[in-house]
Design a protein around this motif. Structure first.
Motif, PDB file in Angstrom:
ATOM      1  N   HIS A  26       0.827  -1.211   0.000  1.00 56.93           N
ATOM      2  CA  HIS A  26       0.000   0.000   0.000  1.00 56.93           C
ATOM      3  C   HIS A  26       0.862   1.261   0.000  1.00 56.93           C
ATOM      4  O   HIS A  26       0.656   2.163  -0.820  1.00 56.93           O
ATOM      5  CB  HIS A  26      -0.916  -0.027   1.221  1.00 56.93           C
ATOM      6  CG  HIS A  26      -1.765   1.174   1.389  1.00 56.93           C
ATOM      7  ND1 HIS A  26      -2.871   1.422   0.598  1.00 56.93           N
ATOM      8  CD2 HIS A  26      -1.684   2.212   2.261  1.00 56.93           C
ATOM      9  CE1 HIS A  26      -3.427   2.562   0.978  1.00 56.93           C
ATOM     10  NE2 HIS A  26      -2.726   3.052   1.978  1.00 56.93           N
ATOM     11  N   HIS A  27       1.824   1.330   0.894  1.00 56.38           N
ATOM     12  CA  HIS A  27       2.658   2.537   1.016  1.00 56.38           C
ATOM     13  C   HIS A  27       3.675   2.664  -0.117  1.00 56.38           C
ATOM     14  O   HIS A  27       3.996   3.766  -0.542  1.00 56.38           O
ATOM     15  CB  HIS A  27       3.391   2.556   2.355  1.00 56.38           C
ATOM     16  CG  HIS A  27       2.480   2.675   3.538  1.00 56.38           C
ATOM     17  ND1 HIS A  27       1.482   3.617   3.641  1.00 56.38           N
ATOM     18  CD2 HIS A  27       2.423   1.950   4.688  1.00 56.38           C
ATOM     19  CE1 HIS A  27       0.856   3.484   4.799  1.00 56.38           C
ATOM     20  NE2 HIS A  27       1.403   2.464   5.446  1.00 56.38           N
ATOM     21  N   ALA A  28       4.186   1.540  -0.602  1.00 53.30           N
ATOM     22  CA  ALA A  28       5.233   1.570  -1.628  1.00 53.30           C
ATOM     23  C   ALA A  28       4.674   1.872  -3.007  1.00 53.30           C
ATOM     24  O   ALA A  28       5.406   2.319  -3.889  1.00 53.30           O
ATOM     25  CB  ALA A  28       5.986   0.247  -1.651  1.00 53.30           C
ATOM     26  N   ASN A  29       3.397   1.576  -3.210  1.00 52.16           N
ATOM     27  CA  ASN A  29       2.749   1.877  -4.488  1.00 52.16           C
ATOM     28  C   ASN A  29       3.563   1.367  -5.689  1.00 52.16           C
ATOM     29  O   ASN A  29       3.818   2.093  -6.642  1.00 52.16           O
ATOM     30  CB  ASN A  29       2.488   3.383  -4.597  1.00 52.16           C
ATOM     31  CG  ASN A  29       1.444   3.704  -5.631  1.00 52.16           C
ATOM     32  OD1 ASN A  29       0.584   2.890  -5.935  1.00 52.16           O
ATOM     33  ND2 ASN A  29       1.527   4.906  -6.188  1.00 52.16           N
ATOM     34  N   GLY A  30       3.997   0.114  -5.600  1.00 51.98           N
ATOM     35  CA  GLY A  30       4.728  -0.506  -6.705  1.00 51.98           C
ATOM     36  C   GLY A  30       6.242  -0.367  -6.641  1.00 51.98           C
ATOM     37  O   GLY A  30       6.947  -0.995  -7.414  1.00 51.98           O
ATOM     38  N   ALA A  31       6.759   0.453  -5.725  1.00 49.96           N
ATOM     39  CA  ALA A  31       8.208   0.670  -5.640  1.00 49.96           C
ATOM     40  C   ALA A  31       8.924  -0.473  -4.926  1.00 49.96           C
ATOM     41  O   ALA A  31      10.149  -0.590  -5.005  1.00 49.96           O
ATOM     42  CB  ALA A  31       8.505   1.990  -4.935  1.00 49.96           C
ATOM     43  N   VAL A  50      -8.109  -8.765   8.388  1.00 52.71           N
ATOM     44  CA  VAL A  50      -8.681  -8.340   7.113  1.00 52.71           C
ATOM     45  C   VAL A  50      -9.536  -7.095   7.325  1.00 52.71           C
ATOM     46  O   VAL A  50      -9.434  -6.107   6.575  1.00 52.71           O
ATOM     47  CB  VAL A  50      -9.503  -9.475   6.460  1.00 52.71           C
ATOM     48  CG1 VAL A  50     -10.264  -8.978   5.239  1.00 52.71           C
ATOM     49  CG2 VAL A  50      -8.594 -10.640   6.081  1.00 52.71           C
ATOM     50  N   GLU A  51     -10.341  -7.078   8.366  1.00 52.22           N
ATOM     51  CA  GLU A  51     -11.221  -5.940   8.648  1.00 52.22           C
ATOM     52  C   GLU A  51     -10.442  -4.690   9.029  1.00 52.22           C
ATOM     53  O   GLU A  51     -10.779  -3.585   8.598  1.00 52.22           O
ATOM     54  CB  GLU A  51     -12.223  -6.292   9.756  1.00 52.22           C
ATOM     55  CG  GLU A  51     -13.311  -7.225   9.300  1.00 52.22           C
ATOM     56  CD  GLU A  51     -14.080  -6.707   8.092  1.00 52.22           C
ATOM     57  OE1 GLU A  51     -14.524  -5.540   8.106  1.00 52.22           O
ATOM     58  OE2 GLU A  51     -14.231  -7.465   7.122  1.00 52.22           O
ATOM     59  N   TRP A  56      -8.471   1.069   6.450  1.00 49.06           N
ATOM     60  CA  TRP A  56      -7.524   1.962   5.767  1.00 49.06           C
ATOM     61  C   TRP A  56      -7.617   1.827   4.249  1.00 49.06           C
ATOM     62  O   TRP A  56      -6.750   2.283   3.523  1.00 49.06           O
ATOM     63  CB  TRP A  56      -6.107   1.666   6.224  1.00 49.06           C
ATOM     64  CG  TRP A  56      -5.801   2.179   7.600  1.00 49.06           C
ATOM     65  CD1 TRP A  56      -6.667   2.728   8.508  1.00 49.06           C
ATOM     66  CD2 TRP A  56      -4.523   2.188   8.217  1.00 49.06           C
ATOM     67  NE1 TRP A  56      -6.001   3.073   9.648  1.00 49.06           N
ATOM     68  CE2 TRP A  56      -4.681   2.752   9.500  1.00 49.06           C
ATOM     69  CE3 TRP A  56      -3.260   1.767   7.827  1.00 49.06           C
ATOM     70  CZ2 TRP A  56      -3.624   2.917  10.391  1.00 49.06           C
ATOM     71  CZ3 TRP A  56      -2.199   1.928   8.711  1.00 49.06           C
ATOM     72  CH2 TRP A  56      -2.370   2.506   9.973  1.00 49.06           C
ATOM     73  N   GLY A  57      -8.654   1.164   3.768  1.00 48.54           N
ATOM     74  CA  GLY A  57      -8.849   1.030   2.335  1.00 48.54           C
ATOM     75  C   GLY A  57      -7.997  -0.038   1.676  1.00 48.54           C
ATOM     76  O   GLY A  57      -7.798  -0.017   0.465  1.00 48.54           O
TER      77      GLY A  57
END
Length: 137
Positions: A26-31, A50-51, A56-57
């Motif tokens: 999530h935070h790295a966004n592919g990096a 999971v919940e 946090w989406g």
């Protein structure tokens, strides 16, 4: 150039290691390529984990626990074991040493349910963000 990879490991791969990989992705966004595995994988993800990620989406409801793959260990740029219960032997010719995050366990203080899971999420998230800065430095 290929994105660096981080392999998160715990015993069952149903909670903490899955959470760490999901937060990193999530935070790295592919990096960064975030992976997770367990020494003794369970059969399904922890529903509270999971919940708490959905808050946090982050939706990992389609993920499944999986066993450690020595090939992934060999090629990972970072290998992180979450908690103190998983006993992980190094694979031959690993790029990185095995690191351990001795995460706090709120249930030892009588904290359970979603409150417990939110505290675990907060701790793992702080560590994941620091790791992301280090990996991208």
């Amino acid at each position: 150039m290929e994105a660096p990879s981080v392999l998160f490991i715990c015993v069952s791969n149903t909670g903490k290691s899955q959470m760490a990989a999901a937060l990193m992705a999530h935070h790295a966004n592919g990096a960064v390529r975030a992976l997770s595995a367990g020494t003794h994988p369970g059969t399904h993800l922890n529903a509270e984990m999971v919940e708490v990620l959905k808050e946090w989406g982050i939706d990992i409801s389609d993920a499944h626990p999986r066993e450690i793959d020595p090939e992934l260990m060999r090629h990972a740029d970072r290998v992180i074991v979450l908690g103190t219960q998983a006993d992980v032997a190094p694979a031959a010719c690993m790029r990185a040493p095995i690191e351990r995050w001795a995460t706090d366990e709120p249930s030892e203080y009588g904290i359970t349910g979603m409150e417990r899971m939110r505290l675990i999420r907060a701790e793992i998230d702080t560590r994941v963000r620091a790791l992301l800065r280090d990996v991208n430095a």
